[in-house]
Design a protein around this motif. Structure first.
Motif, PDB file in Angstrom:
ATOM      1  N   ALA A   1      80.057  63.592  96.779  1.00  0.00           N
ATOM      2  CA  ALA A   1      79.243  64.719  97.172  1.00  0.00           C
ATOM      3  C   ALA A   1      77.840  64.355  97.562  1.00  0.00           C
ATOM      4  O   ALA A   1      77.286  64.836  98.817  1.00  0.00           O
ATOM      5  CB  ALA A   1      78.979  65.653  95.792  1.00  0.00           C
ATOM      6  N   VAL A   2      77.276  63.023  97.206  1.00  0.00           N
ATOM      7  CA  VAL A   2      76.112  62.554  98.107  1.00  0.00           C
ATOM      8  C   VAL A   2      76.525  61.989  99.195  1.00  0.00           C
ATOM      9  O   VAL A   2      75.542  62.381 100.145  1.00  0.00           O
ATOM     10  CB  VAL A   2      75.607  61.434  96.697  1.00  0.00           C
ATOM     11  N   LEU A   3      77.501  61.537  99.451  1.00  0.00           N
ATOM     12  CA  LEU A   3      77.884  60.965 100.831  1.00  0.00           C
ATOM     13  C   LEU A   3      77.828  62.030 101.733  1.00  0.00           C
ATOM     14  O   LEU A   3      77.325  62.109 102.871  1.00  0.00           O
ATOM     15  CB  LEU A   3      78.936  59.796 100.812  1.00  0.00           C
ATOM     16  N   ASP A   4      78.692  63.357 101.292  1.00  0.00           N
ATOM     17  CA  ASP A   4      78.565  64.228 102.257  1.00  0.00           C
ATOM     18  C   ASP A   4      77.533  64.737 102.554  1.00  0.00           C
ATOM     19  O   ASP A   4      76.967  65.325 103.742  1.00  0.00           O
ATOM     20  CB  ASP A   4      79.423  65.467 101.533  1.00  0.00           C
ATOM     21  N   GLU A   5      76.408  64.694 101.558  1.00  0.00           N
ATOM     22  CA  GLU A   5      75.055  65.321 101.829  1.00  0.00           C
ATOM     23  C   GLU A   5      74.264  64.479 102.767  1.00  0.00           C
ATOM     24  O   GLU A   5      73.651  64.781 103.930  1.00  0.00           O
ATOM     25  CB  GLU A   5      74.289  65.621 100.612  1.00  0.00           C
ATOM     26  N   LEU A   6      74.469  63.044 102.468  1.00  0.00           N
ATOM     27  CA  LEU A   6      73.522  62.108 103.349  1.00  0.00           C
ATOM     28  C   LEU A   6      74.149  62.172 104.809  1.00  0.00           C
ATOM     29  O   LEU A   6      73.343  61.697 105.752  1.00  0.00           O
ATOM     30  CB  LEU A   6      73.727  60.787 102.885  1.00  0.00           C
ATOM     31  N   ALA A   7      75.432  62.374 105.088  1.00  0.00           N
ATOM     32  CA  ALA A   7      76.021  62.585 106.100  1.00  0.00           C
ATOM     33  C   ALA A   7      75.622  63.559 107.091  1.00  0.00           C
ATOM     34  O   ALA A   7      75.487  63.294 108.517  1.00  0.00           O
ATOM     35  CB  ALA A   7      77.647  62.619 106.269  1.00  0.00           C
ATOM     36  N   LYS A   8      75.093  64.568 106.734  1.00  0.00           N
ATOM     37  CA  LYS A   8      74.524  65.653 107.347  1.00  0.00           C
ATOM     38  C   LYS A   8      73.284  65.260 108.317  1.00  0.00           C
ATOM     39  O   LYS A   8      72.364  64.539 107.909  1.00  0.00           O
ATOM     40  CB  LYS A   8      74.120  66.765 106.562  1.00  0.00           C
ATOM     41  N   GLN A   9      73.471  65.784 109.443  1.00  0.00           N
ATOM     42  CA  GLN A   9      72.257  65.488 110.634  1.00  0.00           C
ATOM     43  C   GLN A   9      70.681  65.578 110.041  1.00  0.00           C
ATOM     44  O   GLN A   9      70.026  64.907 110.094  1.00  0.00           O
ATOM     45  CB  GLN A   9      72.510  66.301 111.558  1.00  0.00           C
ATOM     46  N   ASP A  10      70.770  66.637 109.166  1.00  0.00           N
ATOM     47  CA  ASP A  10      69.365  67.166 108.434  1.00  0.00           C
ATOM     48  C   ASP A  10      68.785  66.123 107.654  1.00  0.00           C
ATOM     49  O   ASP A  10      67.636  65.905 107.452  1.00  0.00           O
ATOM     50  CB  ASP A  10      69.424  68.396 107.597  1.00  0.00           C
ATOM     51  N   ASN A  11      69.645  65.190 107.223  1.00  0.00           N
ATOM     52  CA  ASN A  11      69.214  63.940 106.342  1.00  0.00           C
ATOM     53  C   ASN A  11      69.000  62.662 107.050  1.00  0.00           C
ATOM     54  O   ASN A  11      68.807  61.669 106.619  1.00  0.00           O
ATOM     55  CB  ASN A  11      70.164  64.072 105.163  1.00  0.00           C
ATOM     56  N   SER A  12      69.014  62.546 108.441  1.00  0.00           N
ATOM     57  CA  SER A  12      69.202  61.434 109.168  1.00  0.00           C
ATOM     58  C   SER A  12      67.572  60.575 109.135  1.00  0.00           C
ATOM     59  O   SER A  12      67.714  59.364 108.807  1.00  0.00           O
ATOM     60  CB  SER A  12      69.462  61.395 110.701  1.00  0.00           C
ATOM     61  N   ASP A  13      66.535  61.431 108.895  1.00  0.00           N
ATOM     62  CA  ASP A  13      65.337  60.630 108.927  1.00  0.00           C
ATOM     63  C   ASP A  13      65.309  59.987 107.349  1.00  0.00           C
ATOM     64  O   ASP A  13      64.791  58.852 107.256  1.00  0.00           O
ATOM     65  CB  ASP A  13      63.963  61.517 109.060  1.00  0.00           C
ATOM     66  N   LEU A  14      65.617  60.727 106.448  1.00  0.00           N
ATOM     67  CA  LEU A  14      65.825  60.139 105.199  1.00  0.00           C
ATOM     68  C   LEU A  14      66.674  58.934 104.864  1.00  0.00           C
ATOM     69  O   LEU A  14      66.228  57.989 104.425  1.00  0.00           O
ATOM     70  CB  LEU A  14      66.389  61.432 104.092  1.00  0.00           C
ATOM     71  N   VAL A  15      68.171  58.830 105.312  1.00  0.00           N
ATOM     72  CA  VAL A  15      68.903  57.945 105.482  1.00  0.00           C
ATOM     73  C   VAL A  15      68.283  56.769 106.284  1.00  0.00           C
ATOM     74  O   VAL A  15      68.545  55.633 105.884  1.00  0.00           O
ATOM     75  CB  VAL A  15      70.304  58.492 106.116  1.00  0.00           C
ATOM     76  N   LEU A  16      67.539  56.923 107.139  1.00  0.00           N
ATOM     77  CA  LEU A  16      66.974  56.018 107.906  1.00  0.00           C
ATOM     78  C   LEU A  16      65.697  55.320 107.116  1.00  0.00           C
ATOM     79  O   LEU A  16      64.932  54.407 107.611  1.00  0.00           O
ATOM     80  CB  LEU A  16      66.538  56.207 109.299  1.00  0.00           C
ATOM     81  N   ALA A  17      65.201  55.918 106.282  1.00  0.00           N
ATOM     82  CA  ALA A  17      64.151  55.791 105.032  1.00  0.00           C
ATOM     83  C   ALA A  17      62.929  55.624 106.204  1.00  0.00           C
ATOM     84  O   ALA A  17      62.087  54.823 105.919  1.00  0.00           O
ATOM     85  CB  ALA A  17      64.327  54.253 104.527  1.00  0.00           C
ATOM     86  N   LYS A  18      62.717  56.655 106.997  1.00  0.00           N
ATOM     87  CA  LYS A  18      61.564  56.665 108.167  1.00  0.00           C
ATOM     88  C   LYS A  18      60.214  56.666 107.066  1.00  0.00           C
ATOM     89  O   LYS A  18      58.996  56.212 107.349  1.00  0.00           O
ATOM     90  CB  LYS A  18      61.660  57.646 108.813  1.00  0.00           C
ATOM     91  N   HIS A  19      60.319  57.183 106.083  1.00  0.00           N
ATOM     92  CA  HIS A  19      59.194  57.465 105.064  1.00  0.00           C
ATOM     93  C   HIS A  19      58.620  56.132 104.500  1.00  0.00           C
ATOM     94  O   HIS A  19      57.613  56.020 103.841  1.00  0.00           O
ATOM     95  CB  HIS A  19      59.437  58.758 103.953  1.00  0.00           C
ATOM     96  N   TRP A  20      59.411  55.074 104.658  1.00  0.00           N
ATOM     97  CA  TRP A  20      59.130  53.685 103.932  1.00  0.00           C
ATOM     98  C   TRP A  20      58.761  52.721 105.021  1.00  0.00           C
ATOM     99  O   TRP A  20      58.099  51.703 104.719  1.00  0.00           O
ATOM    100  CB  TRP A  20      60.240  53.144 102.743  1.00  0.00           C
ATOM    101  N   ALA A  21      58.941  53.294 106.366  1.00  0.00           N
ATOM    102  CA  ALA A  21      59.046  52.058 107.405  1.00  0.00           C
ATOM    103  C   ALA A  21      57.349  51.696 107.430  1.00  0.00           C
ATOM    104  O   ALA A  21      56.729  52.474 107.567  1.00  0.00           O
ATOM    105  CB  ALA A  21      59.369  52.747 108.730  1.00  0.00           C
TER     106      ALA A  21
END
Ligand SMILES: CSC[C@H]1O[C@H](OP(=O)(O)O)[C@H](O)[C@@H]1O
Ligand SMILES: Nc1ncnc2[nH]cnc12
Length: 310
Positions: free
Chosen positions: A256-276
């Protein structure tokens, strides 16, 4: 089977799952490669399996090695985190089997912690920034609140399966490998500890230094020893029993978590832009150029290619 898979993978992999006790594999996913990166801090605990999930590549690493041969204090956490970052990973979901320090957290329950108390003994290498390059990253909130929110959203879907998922909580990370004494277990309860393990640190600290979004998902396997009820003190058989019973639920949750992370809406989160840039800022201005050790600089460069040119 692994030996027939390609040993290289030419696309960046942004999401990783670190498996802990009782979760040395992630069955049910399609493996496409198995790679063995090396780092200035040595080789990771296990080869990294690249799995495909809805067309998205996911890296899987087994914290204690393929055969659970690496004790908690021997886990090469720097190599694990550096290797994952080097293949493109910016988001880590880390699993851990934990003892419960609270009555309402029952064996089989999941906890998404938001705090850690460090009870390791300083014998584990715990930073990338040393030996001639100094850096001090913020660690007030050791996990990633945005990732935690994603996991919570998935938990709602899990309730029907009888899984209780507790939001927030304090992980006490002890040194081990021996379990706690009863006095220690009671002390951790008086400190507000929710659960206890031997693996949250230095993994979470290193993930922060490497500017990764990192969230641990804990699975309770026992009540440690504070309950002082006959035959209920934690032992390995108890942990493995509940892990085996729980692995289906863990697999559901990961899916379920991977499904959610795979969504386009979460691409900034997955790239950890908030930590860059957060750790880079903490390093660059600390050690004056004339005090920097070239070897230590090279190590930082491995984590952040182009670091010293920018
Ligand atoms: C076998 S019980 C102690 C062991 O279990 C936990 O492992 P992990 O966090 O990797 O799932 C705990 O941290 C200890 O390493
Ligand atoms: N009681 C316990 N103490 C430390 N690590 C654990 N992992 C699972 N149960 C544990």
């Amino acid at each position: 089977m692994g030996s027939q898979l390609p040993t290289t993978f030419d696309r960046p992999v942004h999401i990783a799952v670190i498996g802990g006790t009782g979760l040395s594999k992630l069955p049910g996913y399609h493996p496409v490669a198995i790679i063995s990166p090396t780092t200035p801090w040595g080789v990771p605990s296990s080869p990294i399996t690249i799995l495909e999930h809805s067309g998205v590549p996911i890296a899987f690493l087994s914290r204690h090695g393929t055969h659970h041969q690496i004790a908690p204090h021997e886990v090469p956490a720097r190599a694990n985190i550096a290797a994952l970052r080097s293949i493109g990973v910016r988001t880590i979901i880390a699993f851990s089997a934990v003892g419960s320090l609270q009555e309402h957290i029952k064996p089989m329950d999941f906890v998404i912690p938001d705090q850690i108390i460090d009870r390791t003994k300083g014998i584990r290498p715990f930073t990338f920034f040393e030996g001639g390059v100094v850096g001090h990253v913020g660690f007030a909130d050791p996990f990633d609140a945005k990732l935690a929110a994603v996991v919570q959203r998935c938990a709602a879907a899990m309730k029907g399966d009888g899984v209780t998922l507790h939001t927030g909580g304090v992980v006490v990370c002890m040194e081990g490998p021996q379990f706690s004494t009863r006095a220690e277990s009671n002390m951790y309860r008086s400190w507000g500890g929710s659960v206890i393990n031997m693996s949250a640190l230095p993994e979470a600290k290193l993930a922060r230094e490497a500017e990764l979004a990192y969230q641990m998902i804990c699975m309770a396997t026992d009540y440690d020893c504070w309950r002082n009820t006959d035959g209920e003190d934690v032992d390995v058989a108890m942990v493995m029993h509940y892990m085996a019973k729980n692995s289906e639920n863990a697999k559901h949750l990961v899916g379920a978590v991977l499904d959610e992370l795979a969504k386009q809406d979460n691409s900034d989160l997955v790239l950890a832009k908030h930590w860059a840039g957060s750790a880079q800022g903490a390093v660059k201005f600390m050690t004056k150029p004339e005090g920097r050790n070239p070897e230590a600089m090279k190590n930082v460069e491995f984590l952040f290619p182009g670091f010293w040119n920018e």
